[in-house]
Motif scaffolding. Structure first.
Motif, PDB file in Angstrom:
ATOM      1  N   LYS A   1       0.828  -1.215   0.000  1.00  0.00           N
ATOM      2  CA  LYS A   1       0.000   0.000   0.000  1.00  0.00           C
ATOM      3  C   LYS A   1       0.858   1.258   0.000  1.00  0.00           C
ATOM      4  O   LYS A   1       0.338   2.360   0.179  1.00  0.00           O
ATOM      5  CB  LYS A   1      -0.932  -0.019   1.213  1.00  0.00           C
ATOM      6  N   GLN A   2       2.185   1.056  -0.166  1.00  0.00           N
ATOM      7  CA  GLN A   2       3.154   2.141  -0.290  1.00  0.00           C
ATOM      8  C   GLN A   2       3.093   3.122   0.890  1.00  0.00           C
ATOM      9  O   GLN A   2       3.324   4.307   0.738  1.00  0.00           O
ATOM     10  CB  GLN A   2       2.951   2.884  -1.627  1.00  0.00           C
ATOM     11  N   PHE A   3       2.776   2.577   2.075  1.00  0.00           N
ATOM     12  CA  PHE A   3       2.763   3.358   3.327  1.00  0.00           C
ATOM     13  C   PHE A   3       1.886   4.602   3.220  1.00  0.00           C
ATOM     14  O   PHE A   3       2.196   5.666   3.769  1.00  0.00           O
ATOM     15  CB  PHE A   3       4.191   3.756   3.739  1.00  0.00           C
TER      16      PHE A   3
ATOM     17  N   VAL B   1      15.494   3.848   6.855  1.00  0.00           N
ATOM     18  CA  VAL B   1      14.259   4.180   6.132  1.00  0.00           C
ATOM     19  C   VAL B   1      14.182   3.378   4.831  1.00  0.00           C
ATOM     20  O   VAL B   1      13.138   2.805   4.492  1.00  0.00           O
ATOM     21  CB  VAL B   1      14.194   5.704   5.850  1.00  0.00           C
ATOM     22  N   ARG B   2      15.281   3.300   4.096  1.00  0.00           N
ATOM     23  CA  ARG B   2      15.296   2.554   2.830  1.00  0.00           C
ATOM     24  C   ARG B   2      15.060   1.052   3.072  1.00  0.00           C
ATOM     25  O   ARG B   2      14.354   0.400   2.323  1.00  0.00           O
ATOM     26  CB  ARG B   2      16.628   2.762   2.098  1.00  0.00           C
ATOM     27  N   LYS B   3      15.679   0.565   4.125  1.00  0.00           N
ATOM     28  CA  LYS B   3      15.536  -0.864   4.449  1.00  0.00           C
ATOM     29  C   LYS B   3      14.090  -1.193   4.818  1.00  0.00           C
ATOM     30  O   LYS B   3      13.548  -2.222   4.402  1.00  0.00           O
ATOM     31  CB  LYS B   3      16.473  -1.222   5.601  1.00  0.00           C
TER      32      LYS B   3
ATOM     33  N   LEU C   1       9.541   6.678   0.248  1.00  0.00           N
ATOM     34  CA  LEU C   1      10.613   6.969   1.215  1.00  0.00           C
ATOM     35  C   LEU C   1      10.273   8.186   2.069  1.00  0.00           C
ATOM     36  O   LEU C   1      10.567   8.217   3.269  1.00  0.00           O
ATOM     37  CB  LEU C   1      11.939   7.208   0.470  1.00  0.00           C
ATOM     38  N   GLU C   2       9.637   9.160   1.472  1.00  0.00           N
ATOM     39  CA  GLU C   2       9.247  10.358   2.210  1.00  0.00           C
ATOM     40  C   GLU C   2       8.212  10.029   3.287  1.00  0.00           C
ATOM     41  O   GLU C   2       8.286  10.547   4.409  1.00  0.00           O
ATOM     42  CB  GLU C   2       8.690  11.394   1.220  1.00  0.00           C
ATOM     43  N   ARG C   3       7.232   9.160   2.926  1.00  0.00           N
ATOM     44  CA  ARG C   3       6.195   8.778   3.891  1.00  0.00           C
ATOM     45  C   ARG C   3       6.791   8.007   5.070  1.00  0.00           C
ATOM     46  O   ARG C   3       6.462   8.244   6.231  1.00  0.00           O
ATOM     47  CB  ARG C   3       5.131   7.929   3.197  1.00  0.00           C
ATOM     48  N   VAL C   4       7.668   7.040   4.765  1.00  0.00           N
ATOM     49  CA  VAL C   4       8.311   6.248   5.823  1.00  0.00           C
ATOM     50  C   VAL C   4       9.181   7.139   6.689  1.00  0.00           C
ATOM     51  O   VAL C   4       9.187   7.038   7.918  1.00  0.00           O
ATOM     52  CB  VAL C   4       9.141   5.088   5.222  1.00  0.00           C
ATOM     53  N   SER C   5       9.917   8.050   6.036  1.00  0.00           N
ATOM     54  CA  SER C   5      10.793   8.973   6.764  1.00  0.00           C
ATOM     55  C   SER C   5       9.984   9.847   7.717  1.00  0.00           C
ATOM     56  O   SER C   5      10.393  10.096   8.854  1.00  0.00           O
ATOM     57  CB  SER C   5      11.551   9.848   5.758  1.00  0.00           C
ATOM     58  N   SER C   6       8.822  10.300   7.246  1.00  0.00           N
ATOM     59  CA  SER C   6       7.966  11.150   8.084  1.00  0.00           C
ATOM     60  C   SER C   6       7.504  10.401   9.340  1.00  0.00           C
ATOM     61  O   SER C   6       7.534  10.944  10.449  1.00  0.00           O
ATOM     62  CB  SER C   6       6.762  11.606   7.266  1.00  0.00           C
ATOM     63  N   LYS C   7       7.089   9.133   9.179  1.00  0.00           N
ATOM     64  CA  LYS C   7       6.658   8.330  10.328  1.00  0.00           C
ATOM     65  C   LYS C   7       7.825   8.094  11.286  1.00  0.00           C
ATOM     66  O   LYS C   7       7.681   8.197  12.504  1.00  0.00           O
ATOM     67  CB  LYS C   7       6.096   6.983   9.839  1.00  0.00           C
ATOM     68  N   ALA C   8       8.993   7.787  10.718  1.00  0.00           N
ATOM     69  CA  ALA C   8      10.170   7.489  11.547  1.00  0.00           C
ATOM     70  C   ALA C   8      10.588   8.705  12.361  1.00  0.00           C
ATOM     71  O   ALA C   8      10.969   8.593  13.530  1.00  0.00           O
ATOM     72  CB  ALA C   8      11.318   7.017  10.658  1.00  0.00           C
TER      73      ALA C   8
END
Length: 819
Positions: free
Chosen positions: A699-701, A744-746, A756-763
Motif C-alpha cells: 500500500k506504499q505506506f 528508512v530505505r531498508k 521513502l518520504e512517507r516512511v521517513s515522516s513516520k520514523a
C-alpha cells in the motif's frame, strides 16, 4: 480501548482502591478481623516453642470439687482466714485474693472479725475491687471494695476491671472521685518490686495450666502432711481465685478455650514481672509501616513477577510478624495486611486472566491472518499464472519475477502455518519411561529388555554408544533393578581426570602420599562397596591404569595411593565408552585382557538418528519437564525429525530447554521454528510483523495504509499494526548502526521517493516522541530514566524492547535533542 487497556491505564489507582476497600472491611467488620488476628496468633504460637511462665507465681484455685466438699458457695470466711494464716507462715511475698468478699449472707458475719484479724496480721494481702460504670455522664466511675476493706481501710486492694478491643487490656489506674484504684495485678507486682505501665495489654503466650497451681483442698492436705513442696511458697506471689465455670467468668485465648479470671490476672502479673506484655504502643507504628510498604509495593512496576512478589511479600511479612511477636511482643493487625492483599491478588488474577484471554485471541487471530494471507497469495498466484500461460510467445520478465516471488511467498506461508499449529498429541499408551529412558521405538524396547535381564546378576557390563545417547541412564537403571539398589551408585568420568588424579579418585590415598595429601581419603571404589561403580569413557584411560583396574576386577582388591596394604571391596562394575574398544584392542591402545573382563555383557545404546520415532516423544517429554502448558508446533516436529542429532538425546534436551526459555519470554504457549537454533530450523520464519510490513509496503505506506492493513488482516487492532511498524523501525535502525537514511530505505524496501518520504515522516515522529521526553532528564543514566518513560514501552511488542532500549542508550550518548 479494551478492558485490559483500561485496567492497565488506571492500575495503580485501582491498587489504592483495593487497599482502601480492604481496610474498610477491617474497620467495619471488627469482629471478623479480630477473629482473623487471633487465628494468626494461634498459628504462630503453635509453630513457635513455648516460653516458660514466671515461676514466682503460684495459683491456689477453688474448683467445683472444693466448693462441694467445703459446704457450697460462698465459702465460709474461716477457710480464707485459715488459708491466709498458713500462707503467712510460709513467708510468701504477697497474697492476692481474686475473689469479691461481699456481705450478702448474714451467716458470714460470724467469721468477719477472724478474717480481718488475719488480713491485718499478714499485711501482704491484696483484696479485689470492682469498677461500676455509671450511665449518668455527670458522675464518675464508682468502686465496690471487698467487705474487709470497709472495716480495715488500710488493707491493699486492686480492681479486676479489663476491656476487650483488639486484645485484652487492664488499666493500671482507674480514677473515681478524688482518688484512684490501681489494678489487682499492678499492686501484686509492686510487692514483687516491679512497676506496671499505665496500661497493660495481656500477652497469653502459654496455657494457664502451666502455672504452678494447687487446688484449695490439695493445699490444705499439703499443710496437714507437712509436704516438702511447701518450702517452694517462700517469697512467691500467691494468687487465690475460683475456677468453677458456674461461678467464675471465663475467656478464650490462643491456648485455652476456658481461662478463668484468676488466670487472666496471673498472666497480667507474669507480663509485668517478665516484661512480656504486648507492646501496644508500637502497634500503630508497625501497622502504618506495613500499610506504607503495601502502598509503595503497588506503585512499583513489577508486572512480570507480580505473583512471585506477592508470595515473597507474604512470606517476609509472616517471618517479621513471628519475630516481632516472639522476641519483642509486638502484634500486627494481621487482617489489615491480609484482606487488602487478597483484594490486590484478586485484581491481579483478573488482569492475568484477561491477558491470557487476549493472548489466546491474538494467537487465534494470527493463525487466521496466516490462512487469509495464504489464500490471498494463492489467488494472486493463480491469476498471474493464467496471465503467464496466455502470453504464449513472449513471457515478460516482470511477470515471471512476480510469479516466482508469489510461489516463494506461498511456500513460506505454508511452512509458517505449520509453525503456528500445535502438533497432534501422541498416544500416551505408546510412550514408555524406563527409569528416565523415554521411548516408544522397538530398538529401545530391546535395550530395556536386555537391561531387565542382566540387572539381577553381578556380572560386569559394558555399555557402548555415542556421547549423549543415555549410557549413564542405562547404568543407573541396572543399579536400581539390582539387589545392590539400596547401596551407593558412584559415577566417574574417566576422561575428565589425569592418570594420577584418576587413580587417587578411584582408589583413594593415605595422608602424605603426595603433595597436598593432608588426610586419608576414601576412593570411589571404597565408597561404592556393596554397590555399583559406573566408569564412563573407559576407553580414554592409560595402559598403566588399565592394569590396576584389571587387578580390582580379578581379585576384588584396591591399593590406596601411598599404602602398602590392600583393601577388599565388593563392587559391581559397569563401564561405558563412546569408542570401539575392539578396534582399540587391535591398535594396542586398550588391554585385551581388560576388554574381555569388561565385555561380559554388552549393551549397545542406539543413536537418536537410528530411532527417529523417539524424537517427538523425547521432545514432548523435555518440554513437559520445563512447562507442562507448552506445545510443539507441527513445523518444529518436522524439522526435529529431519535433523541428524550428532549430540543425541543430550543435544535434543539442550535445544528444547533453549526453545522453552524463548517461547516463555514472549508469553507463547507454542514452540515455533524461530525458537530453535538456525542450523536446525533452516527456515526464514514469517512472523506477524512481516505480514504487516508486507501489506504496508504493498500500500506504499499511504495515509490509510495502517487502517487498510488492520482490516485486511482479519480486522486486527489498528494499534497492533502501528506498534509493530514502530518496533520494526527501531529494529532496522539498530541494525543500520543508527543511520537514519539506511534504516528508512531498508524498512520501505523501495526506491520510490514518495514512499521513502512517507516512511521517513513516520520514523521522524517516532524519534521525536522519545527525544522530547529524554531532554527532561539531562545527564541521567539509562537505568534511572527507563522507569520514567515506561509508557513508551506500553503497546510495543516485547520482542522490540531490546532495540528500543539500545536506541535510548544511543540517544543518551549522542545528545537527547539530536532528533
Amino acid at each position: 480501548m479494551n478492558k485490559l487497556d483500561i485496567l492497565l491505564k488506571y492500575k495503580k489507582r485501582i491498587y489504592l482502591v483495593c487497599i482502601v476497600i480492604g481496610l474498610s472491611i477491617v474497620l467495619l467488620f471488627g469482629g471478623f478481623s479480630n477473629q482473623l488476628n487471633r487465628d494468626f496468633e494461634k498459628l504462630f504460637y503453635k509453630v513457635l516453642p513455648n516460653k516458660e511462665l514466671d515461676k514466682s507465681i503460684i495459683l491456689i484455685t477453688i474448683d467445683s470439687n472444693d466448693i462441694e466438699t467445703l459446704g457450697g458457695w460462698p465459702l465460709k470466711r474461716s477457710y480464707y482466714a485459715l488459708l491466709i494464716n498458713k500462707l503467712s507462715q510460709l513467708k510468701t511475698k504477697v497474697i492476692g485474693l481474686e475473689i469479691m468478699l461481699s456481705d450478702r449472707t448474714p451467716l458470714q458475719s460470724v467469721y468477719n472479725d477472724l478474717l480481718n484479724d488475719e488480713l491485718k496480721k499478714a499485711n501482704n494481702v491484696v483484696l479485689s475491687s470492682v469498677v461500676i460504670k455509671l450511665k449518668n455522664e455527670t458522675l464518675h466511675d464508682s468502686i465496690i471494695f471487698s467487705q474487709p476493706k470497709y472495716f480495715v481501710p488500710s488493707l491493699k486492694s486492686g480492681h479486676l476491671d479489663y476491656f476487650v478491643s483488639d486484645g485484652i487490656y487492664i488499666p493500671t489506674k482507674i480514677a473515681f472521685g478524688d482518688s484512684y484504684e490501681k489494678s489487682f495485678s499492678s499492686v501484686i507486682s509492686e510487692f514483687m518490686n516491679k512497676k506496671a505501665d499505665d496500661l497493660v495489654e495481656v500477652n497469653f503466650y502459654n496455657s494457664w495450666k502451666n502455672f504452678t497451681r494447687y487446688s484449695l483442698l490439695d493445699f490444705f492436705s499439703m499443710i496437714d502432711n507437712n509436704n516438702n513442696e511447701l518450702k517452694n511458697f517462700r517469697n512467691k506471689a500467691i494468687l487465690i481465685g475460683v475456677t468453677d465455670p458456674s461461678i467464675a467468668k471465663h475467656i478464650q485465648t490462643n491456648f485455652d478455650d476456658n481461662l478463668p479470671g484468676i488466670a487472666l490476672h496471673a498472666f497480667a502479673v507474669d507480663n509485668i514481672l517478665t516484661e512480656r506484655s504486648i507492646n501496644y504502643k508500637a502497634k500503630p507504628i508497625v501497622n502504618t509501616i506495613v500499610l506504607l510498604f503495601l502502598i509503595i509495593l503497588t506503585q512499583l512496576n513489577i508486572d512480570e513477577k507480580v505473583f512471585k512478589i506477592y508470595l515473597m511479600t507474604t512470606v517476609l511479612y509472616l517471618i517479621v510478624s513471628v519475630v516481632l511477636l516472639y522476641f519483642f511482643y509486638i502484634q500486627f493487625n494481621y487482617s489489615a495486611f491480609i484482606i487488602p492483599l487478597l483484594f490486590l491478588f484478586s485484581f491481579d488474577s483478573v488482569m492475568y486472566m484477561l491477558k491470557n484471554k487476549i493472548y489466546l485471541r491474538e494467537s487465534l487471530s494470527q493463525s487466521e491472518i496466516l490462512k487469509l494471507s495464504l489464500k490471498r497469495k494463492e489467488e494472486q498466484l493463480k491469476k498471474l499464472q493464467k496471465e503467464l500461460d496466455l502470453a504464449e510467445n513472449s513471457q515478460p520478465s516482470e511477470l515471471i519475477a512476480k510469479v516466482n516471488y508469489l510461489k516463494n511467498a506461498v511456500a513460506k506461508l505454508q511452512k509458517e502455518q505449520l509453525n503456528n499449529e500445535p502438533a497432534e498429541a501422541i498416544n500416551e499408551v505408546e510412550i514408555k519411561n524406563f527409569h528416565g529412558l523415554v521411548y516408544k521405538s522397538k530398538l529401545m524396547d530391546d535395550v530395556v529388555s536386555l537391561i531387565e535381564k542382566v540387572a539381577q546378576s553381578d556380572a560386569t557390563v559394558l555399555i557402548e554408544g555415542e556421547s549423549g545417547s543415555g549410557k549413564e541412564l542405562a547404568a543407573r537403571a541396572i543399579h536400581k533393578l539390582s539387589k545392590r539398589s539400596k547401596n551407593n551408585f558412584i559415577a566417574v568420568n574417566c576422561a575428565a581426570l589425569t592418570e594420577s588424579l584418576l587413580e587417587s579418585e578411584l582408589f583413594g590415598h593415605v595422608k602424605g602420599s603426595f603433595t597436598n595429601a593432608v588426610a586419608d581419603k576414601k576412593g570411589k571404589f571404597e565408597l561404592a562397596d556393596n554397590g555399583t561403580i559406573f566408569l564412563d569413557e573407559i576407553g580414554e584411560t592409560s595402559e598403566n591404569f588399565q592394569a590396576k583396574l584389571l587387578r580390582v576386577i580379578q581379585f576384588g582388591e584396591i591399593a590406596k595411593v601411598g599404602s602398602t596394604s590392600n583393601l577388599k571391596v565388593d563392587v559391581r562394575i559397569i563401564a561405558a565408552t563412546n569408542k570401539n574398544l575392539e578396534q582399540l584392542v587391535k591398535e594396542k591402545k586398550f588391554r585385551e585382557d581388560l576388554f574381555y573382563r569388561l565385555n561380559v555383557i554388552k549393551i549397545s545404546m542406539p543413536s537418536l538418528r537410528d530411532r527417529k520415532e523417539d524424537i517427538e516423544v523425547l521432545a514432548n517429554y523435555f518440554v513437559g519437564l520445563e512447562d507442562a502448558g507448552l506445545k510443539l508446533s507441527k513445523g518444529v516436529v518436522d524439522v526435529l525429525k529431519l535433523y541428524e542429532w550428532k549430540g543425541n538425546v543430550r543435544e535434543l534436551e539442550s535445544v528444547l530447554k533453549r526453545a522453552v526459555i524463548l517461547a516463555k519470554a514472549e508469553n507463547r504457549k507454542i514452540i515455533k521454528l524461530h525458537d530453535l537454533p538456525q542450523q536446525i530450523a533452516k527456515t526464514d520464519n514469517i512472523e506477524l510483523e512481516m505480514l504487516i510490513l508486507e501489506s504496508l509496503r504493498e500500500k506504499q505506506f499511504s495515509h490509510s495504509s495502517i487502517n487498510e492493513t488492520a482490516k485486511e488482516l482479519n480486522n486486527l487492532s489498528r494499534t497492533v499494526v502501528a506498534e509493530n511498524l514502530r518496533g520494526m523501525f527501531f529494529k532496522v535502525f539498530y541494525e543500520s548502526n543508527f543511520n537514519f537514511e539506511t534504516a528508512v530505505r531498508k524498512l520501505a524496501d523501495s526506491n520510490d521517493e514518495k514512499v521513502l518520504e512517507r516512511v521517513s515522516s513516520k520514523a521522524e515522529i517516532y524519534l521525536k516522541n522519545v527525544s522530547k521526553d529524554l531532554v527532561k532528564y539531562p545527564n541521567r543514566p539509562f537505568e534511572e530514566i527507563k522507569p520514567k518513560i515506561i509508557s513508551k514501552y506500553k503497546n510495543l511488542p516485547s520482542k522490540f524492547h531490546y532495540y528500543f532500549d539500545e536506541f535510548i542508550k544511543y540517544l543518551l550518548e549522542n545528545s537527547p535533542g539530536k532528533f
